[in-house]
Design a protein around this motif. Structure first.
Motif, PDB file in Angstrom:
ATOM      1  N   UNK A   1       0.833  -1.205   0.000  1.00  0.00           N
ATOM      2  CA  UNK A   1       0.000   0.000   0.000  1.00  0.00           C
ATOM      3  C   UNK A   1       0.869   1.256   0.000  1.00  0.00           C
ATOM      4  N   UNK A   2       1.986   1.207   0.700  1.00  0.00           N
ATOM      5  CA  UNK A   2       2.900   2.357   0.709  1.00  0.00           C
ATOM      6  C   UNK A   2       3.524   2.555  -0.663  1.00  0.00           C
ATOM      7  N   UNK A   3       3.873   1.475  -1.353  1.00  0.00           N
ATOM      8  CA  UNK A   3       4.424   1.608  -2.697  1.00  0.00           C
ATOM      9  C   UNK A   3       3.410   2.250  -3.637  1.00  0.00           C
ATOM     10  N   UNK A   4       2.175   1.804  -3.558  1.00  0.00           N
ATOM     11  CA  UNK A   4       1.146   2.367  -4.433  1.00  0.00           C
ATOM     12  C   UNK A   4       0.911   3.840  -4.111  1.00  0.00           C
ATOM     13  N   UNK A   5       0.786   4.155  -2.832  1.00  0.00           N
ATOM     14  CA  UNK A   5       0.498   5.545  -2.437  1.00  0.00           C
ATOM     15  C   UNK A   5       1.685   6.461  -2.669  1.00  0.00           C
ATOM     16  N   UNK A   6       2.894   5.967  -2.470  1.00  0.00           N
ATOM     17  CA  UNK A   6       4.080   6.813  -2.596  1.00  0.00           C
ATOM     18  C   UNK A   6       4.554   6.938  -4.044  1.00  0.00           C
ATOM     19  N   UNK A   7       4.371   5.907  -4.876  1.00  0.00           N
ATOM     20  CA  UNK A   7       5.035   5.868  -6.182  1.00  0.00           C
ATOM     21  C   UNK A   7       4.107   5.991  -7.382  1.00  0.00           C
ATOM     22  N   UNK A   8       2.901   5.507  -7.286  1.00  0.00           N
ATOM     23  CA  UNK A   8       2.031   5.454  -8.464  1.00  0.00           C
ATOM     24  C   UNK A   8       1.750   6.867  -8.988  1.00  0.00           C
ATOM     25  N   UNK A   9       1.946   7.053 -10.309  1.00  0.00           N
ATOM     26  CA  UNK A   9       1.687   8.340 -10.931  1.00  0.00           C
ATOM     27  C   UNK A   9       2.776   9.364 -10.745  1.00  0.00           C
ATOM     28  N   UNK A  10       3.944   8.948 -10.232  1.00  0.00           N
ATOM     29  CA  UNK A  10       5.064   9.868 -10.012  1.00  0.00           C
ATOM     30  C   UNK A  10       6.124   9.690 -11.098  1.00  0.00           C
ATOM     31  N   UNK A  11       7.159  10.518 -11.012  1.00  0.00           N
ATOM     32  CA  UNK A  11       8.282  10.351 -11.937  1.00  0.00           C
ATOM     33  C   UNK A  11       9.033   9.045 -11.665  1.00  0.00           C
ATOM     34  N   UNK A  12       9.027   8.592 -10.419  1.00  0.00           N
ATOM     35  CA  UNK A  12       9.640   7.300 -10.125  1.00  0.00           C
ATOM     36  C   UNK A  12       8.887   6.181 -10.832  1.00  0.00           C
ATOM     37  N   UNK A  13       7.572   6.241 -10.845  1.00  0.00           N
ATOM     38  CA  UNK A  13       6.764   5.271 -11.580  1.00  0.00           C
ATOM     39  C   UNK A  13       7.220   5.219 -13.038  1.00  0.00           C
ATOM     40  N   UNK A  14       7.376   6.377 -13.649  1.00  0.00           N
ATOM     41  CA  UNK A  14       7.836   6.440 -15.044  1.00  0.00           C
ATOM     42  C   UNK A  14       9.244   5.862 -15.183  1.00  0.00           C
ATOM     43  N   UNK A  15      10.114   6.150 -14.214  1.00  0.00           N
ATOM     44  CA  UNK A  15      11.494   5.676 -14.283  1.00  0.00           C
ATOM     45  C   UNK A  15      11.571   4.155 -14.172  1.00  0.00           C
ATOM     46  N   UNK A  16      10.722   3.568 -13.347  1.00  0.00           N
ATOM     47  CA  UNK A  16      10.698   2.108 -13.221  1.00  0.00           C
ATOM     48  C   UNK A  16      10.264   1.459 -14.526  1.00  0.00           C
ATOM     49  N   UNK A  17       9.227   1.996 -15.132  1.00  0.00           N
ATOM     50  CA  UNK A  17       8.777   1.451 -16.411  1.00  0.00           C
ATOM     51  C   UNK A  17       9.829   1.646 -17.509  1.00  0.00           C
ATOM     52  N   UNK A  18      10.519   2.787 -17.484  1.00  0.00           N
ATOM     53  CA  UNK A  18      11.576   3.035 -18.468  1.00  0.00           C
ATOM     54  C   UNK A  18      12.744   2.067 -18.277  1.00  0.00           C
ATOM     55  N   UNK A  19      13.066   1.761 -17.038  1.00  0.00           N
ATOM     56  CA  UNK A  19      14.127   0.793 -16.730  1.00  0.00           C
ATOM     57  C   UNK A  19      13.823  -0.555 -17.377  1.00  0.00           C
ATOM     58  N   UNK A  20      12.585  -1.006 -17.245  1.00  0.00           N
ATOM     59  CA  UNK A  20      12.188  -2.295 -17.822  1.00  0.00           C
ATOM     60  C   UNK A  20      12.201  -2.227 -19.345  1.00  0.00           C
ATOM     61  N   UNK A  21      11.689  -1.132 -19.911  1.00  0.00           N
ATOM     62  CA  UNK A  21      11.692  -0.989 -21.374  1.00  0.00           C
ATOM     63  C   UNK A  21      13.110  -1.005 -21.945  1.00  0.00           C
ATOM     64  N   UNK A  22      14.076  -0.552 -21.153  1.00  0.00           N
ATOM     65  CA  UNK A  22      15.463  -0.512 -21.597  1.00  0.00           C
ATOM     66  C   UNK A  22      16.131  -1.882 -21.564  1.00  0.00           C
ATOM     67  N   UNK A  23      15.401  -2.912 -21.152  1.00  0.00           N
ATOM     68  CA  UNK A  23      15.957  -4.252 -21.131  1.00  0.00           C
ATOM     69  C   UNK A  23      16.837  -4.538 -19.938  1.00  0.00           C
ATOM     70  N   UNK A  24      16.523  -3.933 -18.800  1.00  0.00           N
ATOM     71  CA  UNK A  24      17.295  -4.147 -17.580  1.00  0.00           C
ATOM     72  C   UNK A  24      16.490  -4.995 -16.591  1.00  0.00           C
ATOM     73  N   UNK A  25      17.183  -5.752 -15.741  1.00  0.00           N
ATOM     74  CA  UNK A  25      16.483  -6.643 -14.808  1.00  0.00           C
ATOM     75  C   UNK A  25      15.743  -5.882 -13.705  1.00  0.00           C
TER      76      UNK A  25
END
Length: 339
Positions: free
Chosen positions: A140-164
């Protein structure tokens, strides 16, 4: 190799960003005014040894299976790992760096509020990661703290870049496209979820993280030990209802067990105790899922993925399944029989 292990605040992150990493800058471990704490072990100046590969480490909580982490670190190119969490401190980075080994450095960010997920220095650390691991705690803290933030975007970008990427317990709970959010402050058990699947205790979330092969998946953890098959069936039924899709899949992972997913979707299990990944695939809507009534959902295929199995996430096929079974829920009561 020079080794440093200290807790830093915003000033230290700025110094690191400027390349001034040779001096230890320490602050107390309490929450900083910027809403996060930072820890580091290893040398950020060490060149990254290898190339990264897309991979997912899906852990069910409990102790780490060393083979799974060695596999994951190899796909990180033996480079720099960033651990994200919203409680605790630096114990995981010590275990990863000292016991698992094979990485140049490990950095940990502990979030105390939502503002930190848009902090430029936090984002700089995350974007510099060769691999990212999301710790256990409270999803719940991850969802409330991260969802819809720039960190959320950065996590998705990390995965798109082919990183573990990887997660354990609450960190795995948020990796599926559909998630049990525990947003009521509790953790619903199977009996309660089956008895009132539309009730306030079953708090579902979606549209957070975007992982390959998990676009129609809801996950669960600590699976057999905490008797969570019933609640995962409810999560699958709720996600199917909310999305209007009939192909929602549940993946439950046992404690001390990891499902390791390659870039092409092939996956295998590593476990300290003979644990499994459980595949729940009804492929249709529940017979009864209404307010104020218990769940009615019959003839649900359940497949066990063991150490000798191979799961193909591109079609959710299993080679050499550890077991197959059929689950049925009648008036909120779960029945499981071998197939």
């Amino acid at each position: 190799m020079k080794r440093v292990n200290f807790c830093l605040g915003r000033l230290a992150l700025v110094l690191l960003a400027l390349g001034i990493a040779g001096t230890a800058v320490a602050q107390a471990g309490a929450a900083s005014q910027n809403g996060y704490r930072y820890y580091q072990i290893g040398n950020l100046d060490t060149p990254r040894p290898g190339k990264t590969e897309a991979a997912m480490l899906l852990m069910g909580g409990g102790d780490w299976a060393p083979e799974a982490f060695h596999w994951w670190v190899e796909r990180a190119g033996h480079g720099r790992v960033v651990i994200l969490r919203a409680s605790g401190d630096d114990e995981l980075q010590k275990e990863l760096f000292n016991d698992v080994g094979g990485v140049t450095a490990v950095q940990t960010l502990v979030f105390d509020n939502r503002a930190a997920a848009d902090d430029p220095e936090v984002l700089r650390v995350v974007r510099g990661a060769d691999a990212i691991f999301i710790a256990g705690g409270d999803q719940a803290r991850y969802i409330r703290f991260w969802k819809g933030t720039q960190l959320n975007d950065a996590l998705n970008a990390h995965v798109r870049a082919g990183k573990p990427i990887g997660g354990t317990s609450a960190g795995l709970a948020i990796l599926g496209a559909y998630a049990y959010g525990a947003l009521d402050g509790g953790s619903v058990d199977s009996v309660s979820a089956l008895g009132d699947p539309m009730g306030s205790e079953v708090t579902m979330d979606k549209d957070f993280l975007t992982m390959p092969f998990l676009s129609n998946v809801v996950t669960d953890t600590h699976f057999a030990k905490r008797d969570r098959l019933g609640r995962l069936i409810v999560f699958v039924a709720r996600a199917a209802r909310d999305s209007g899709k009939g192909d929602i899949v549940g993946i439950g992972v046992d404690e001390d067990t990891a499902l390791c997913v390659e870039a092409d979707g092939r996956a295998r299990v590593y476990s300290l105790n003979g644990g499994y990944a459980w595949l729940v695939m009804p492929q249709r809507a529940a017979e009864r899922l209404t307010d104020g009534a218990s769940l009615e959902f019959t003839a649900i295929p359940v497949t066990g993925v063991g150490a000798g199995s191979r799961l193909h996430l591109d079609g959710f096929k299993v080679d050499n399944a550890a077991f197959t079974a059929v689950a049925s829920v009648v008036d909120g009561e779960l029945q499981l029989r071998p197939n």
